[in-house]
Design an enzyme around this catalytic site. Structure first.
Site, PDB file in Angstrom:
ATOM      1  N   LEU A  25      12.383   2.638 -13.178  1.00 39.32           N
ATOM      2  CA  LEU A  25      11.052   2.477 -12.574  1.00 39.32           C
ATOM      3  C   LEU A  25      10.416   3.840 -12.296  1.00 39.32           C
ATOM      4  O   LEU A  25      11.085   4.753 -11.800  1.00 39.32           O
ATOM      5  CB  LEU A  25      11.203   1.725 -11.238  1.00 39.32           C
ATOM      6  CG  LEU A  25       9.941   1.618 -10.383  1.00 39.32           C
ATOM      7  CD1 LEU A  25       8.981   0.583 -10.968  1.00 39.32           C
ATOM      8  CD2 LEU A  25      10.290   1.247  -8.937  1.00 39.32           C
ATOM      9  N   HIS A  45       3.120   1.262  10.961  1.00 40.18           N
ATOM     10  CA  HIS A  45       3.390   2.170   9.833  1.00 40.18           C
ATOM     11  C   HIS A  45       4.895   2.250   9.572  1.00 40.18           C
ATOM     12  O   HIS A  45       5.339   2.279   8.426  1.00 40.18           O
ATOM     13  CB  HIS A  45       2.825   3.563  10.120  1.00 40.18           C
ATOM     14  CG  HIS A  45       1.331   3.596  10.242  1.00 40.18           C
ATOM     15  ND1 HIS A  45       0.495   2.953   9.351  1.00 40.18           N
ATOM     16  CD2 HIS A  45       0.507   4.177  11.155  1.00 40.18           C
ATOM     17  CE1 HIS A  45      -0.764   3.150   9.714  1.00 40.18           C
ATOM     18  NE2 HIS A  45      -0.783   3.884  10.803  1.00 40.18           N
ATOM     19  N   ASP A  90      -2.195  -2.173   2.924  1.00 41.99           N
ATOM     20  CA  ASP A  90      -3.141  -2.140   4.057  1.00 41.99           C
ATOM     21  C   ASP A  90      -2.740  -3.146   5.127  1.00 41.99           C
ATOM     22  O   ASP A  90      -2.129  -4.174   4.824  1.00 41.99           O
ATOM     23  CB  ASP A  90      -4.555  -2.445   3.521  1.00 41.99           C
ATOM     24  CG  ASP A  90      -5.637  -2.061   4.523  1.00 41.99           C
ATOM     25  OD1 ASP A  90      -5.363  -1.230   5.425  1.00 41.99           O
ATOM     26  OD2 ASP A  90      -6.758  -2.599   4.407  1.00 41.99           O
TER      27      ASP A  90
HETATM   28  C1  IPE Z   1      -6.780   2.286   2.095  1.00 41.27           C
HETATM   29  O1  IPE Z   1      -6.721   1.684   3.337  1.00 41.27           O
HETATM   30  C2  IPE Z   1      -5.836   3.475   2.047  1.00 41.27           C
HETATM   31  C3  IPE Z   1      -4.417   3.138   2.054  1.00 41.27           C
HETATM   32  C4  IPE Z   1      -3.898   1.938   2.049  1.00 41.27           C
HETATM   33  C5  IPE Z   1      -3.543   4.287   2.063  1.00 41.27           C
HETATM   34  P1  IPE Z   1      -7.742   2.036   4.500  1.00 41.27           P
HETATM   35  O2  IPE Z   1      -7.345   1.215   5.677  1.00 41.27           O
HETATM   36  O3  IPE Z   1      -7.803   3.502   4.713  1.00 41.27           O
HETATM   37  O4  IPE Z   1      -9.121   1.561   3.887  1.00 41.27           O
HETATM   38  P2  IPE Z   1     -10.490   1.124   4.593  1.00 41.27           P
HETATM   39  O5  IPE Z   1     -10.884   2.245   5.497  1.00 41.27           O
HETATM   40  O6  IPE Z   1     -10.197  -0.124   5.370  1.00 41.27           O
HETATM   41  O7  IPE Z   1     -11.425   0.879   3.473  1.00 41.27           O
HETATM   42  C1  IPE Z   2      -2.422   1.001   5.918  1.00 44.54           C
HETATM   43  O1  IPE Z   2      -2.589   0.378   7.141  1.00 44.54           O
HETATM   44  C2  IPE Z   2      -1.815   2.371   6.047  1.00 44.54           C
HETATM   45  C3  IPE Z   2      -2.754   3.469   5.762  1.00 44.54           C
HETATM   46  C4  IPE Z   2      -4.013   3.333   5.483  1.00 44.54           C
HETATM   47  C5  IPE Z   2      -2.237   4.814   5.797  1.00 44.54           C
HETATM   48  P1  IPE Z   2      -3.790   0.709   8.116  1.00 44.54           P
HETATM   49  O2  IPE Z   2      -3.383   1.813   9.021  1.00 44.54           O
HETATM   50  O3  IPE Z   2      -5.042   0.944   7.367  1.00 44.54           O
HETATM   51  O4  IPE Z   2      -3.888  -0.634   8.951  1.00 44.54           O
HETATM   52  P2  IPE Z   2      -5.204  -1.401   9.386  1.00 44.54           P
HETATM   53  O5  IPE Z   2      -6.029  -1.583   8.154  1.00 44.54           O
HETATM   54  O6  IPE Z   2      -5.886  -0.536  10.399  1.00 44.54           O
HETATM   55  O7  IPE Z   2      -4.719  -2.687   9.954  1.00 44.54           O
HETATM   56 MG    MG Z   3      -6.570  -0.211   6.730  1.00 44.50          MG
END
Ligand code: IPE
Ligand code: IPE
Ligand code: MG
Length: 259
Positions: free
Chosen positions: A139, A45, A28
């Site tokens: 792995l 990303h 995240d």
């Molecule tokens: C969780 O992250 C999903 C992934 C890392 C793929 P999100 O960014 O979607 O989660 P919330 O919305 O902050 O809970």
């Molecule tokens: C994690 O990073 C990737 C996915 C959830 C797909 P985020 O896109 O959620 O990044 P933040 O949480 O908005 O910073």
């Molecule tokens: Mg996120």
């Protein structure tokens, strides 16, 4: 000082058991990483995929058996279409570009999450990654894509109910093992350590069933900044934890009082 040293210097019998066999990562903070630099979220990303590549290499080096990565949740479809498109494109590119290296490193790829609502090209790509690497013995990289734990548990319940309705199973046969055997993770040991980056402290519909006795680590770095050193620190932190599974003694390594 303390029992950490005992672990590092410990006997061969002790050392392997102090390492997590299954590490799951909630990757995240890509968007925040980018926003902090005035870059589009997509760039976060893209850098996240680089962090993933390095993390897989580190997992091999550290002797982790299973590495699960949460790459797209069922709820992530609610993001703007162009962000969803870029995430799908990155998955596509990751498999296209990295499958050869994964194969060369004896990595077995397994995908969890709902396949039914994926486009045929993404579904075919995921199947191809699994099939090409199926016989590998190193792995296991578990890619959680279009994954939601509640959806996974509901699908398992539905599958059991269908068997009961067909007379193949009695309601009294339904126990935790029966449910686990119908989850996408059937055959995969529960995660020992779940790491979430970005500082958020929640599961966001990830491995709700499998996390029953997992250790949690919430790290304040955004996913693109997660690296080998951060991973190594996480594993060292795990090695200091006492896991009791409801009993009185630490399981999997010497109890603190013993050293
Ligand atoms: C969780 O992250 C999903 C992934 C890392 C793929 P999100 O960014 O979607 O989660 P919330 O919305 O902050 O809970
Ligand atoms: C994690 O990073 C990737 C996915 C959830 C797909 P985020 O896109 O959620 O990044 P933040 O949480 O908005 O910073
Ligand atoms: Mg996120």
């Amino acid at each position: 000082m303390g029992d950490g040293e005992v672990l590092e210097l410990g006997s061969a019998a002790l050392a392997p058991r102090s390492a997590p066999r299954h590490v799951a990562l909630i990757m995240d903070g890509n968007g925040r990483w980018a926003e902090a630099r005035g870059l589009p979220r997509f760039e976060g990303h893209r850098r996240g995929v680089e962090a993933l590549r390095k993390t897989v290499r580190a997992a091999i080096e550290f002797g982790v058996d299973y590495l699960t990565v949460y790459s797209f949740s069922v709820e992530n479809w609610s993001r703007p279409p162009e962000e969803v498109r870029s995430l799908l494109a990155l998955l596509h590119r990751f498999i296209r570009n990295d499958l050869a290296e994964l194969q060369a490193n004896n990595v077995r790829v397994k995908v969890i999450g709902a396949r039914a609502d994926l486009t045929t090209d993404i579904a075919a790509l995921l199947r191809e990654a699994e099939e090409i690497t199926a016989e590998n013995t190193g792995l296991t990289l578990v890619v959680a894509f279009n994954y939601g734990a509640r959806q996974e548990i509901a699908a398992a319940a539905r599958s059991l109910a269908e068997d009961v309705a067909a007379g193949l199973l009695r309601p009294s046969d339904i126990d935790p093992a029966a449910i686990a055997s119908r989850l996408d993770t059937a055959g995969i040991p529960d995660p020992d350590l779940i790491i979430r980056t970005s500082g958020e402290q929640r599961l966001s519909n990830f491995m709700l069933w499998q996390a029953a006795y997992a250790e949690f680590l919430f790290v304040p770095v955004n996913w693109p900044d997660f690296d080998r050193a951060a991973f190594e620190a996480a594993i060292a932190d795990y090695a200091h934890r006492d896991r009791r599974f409801g009993g009185l003694e630490a399981v999997g390594r010497k109890a603190k009082t013993a050293s």
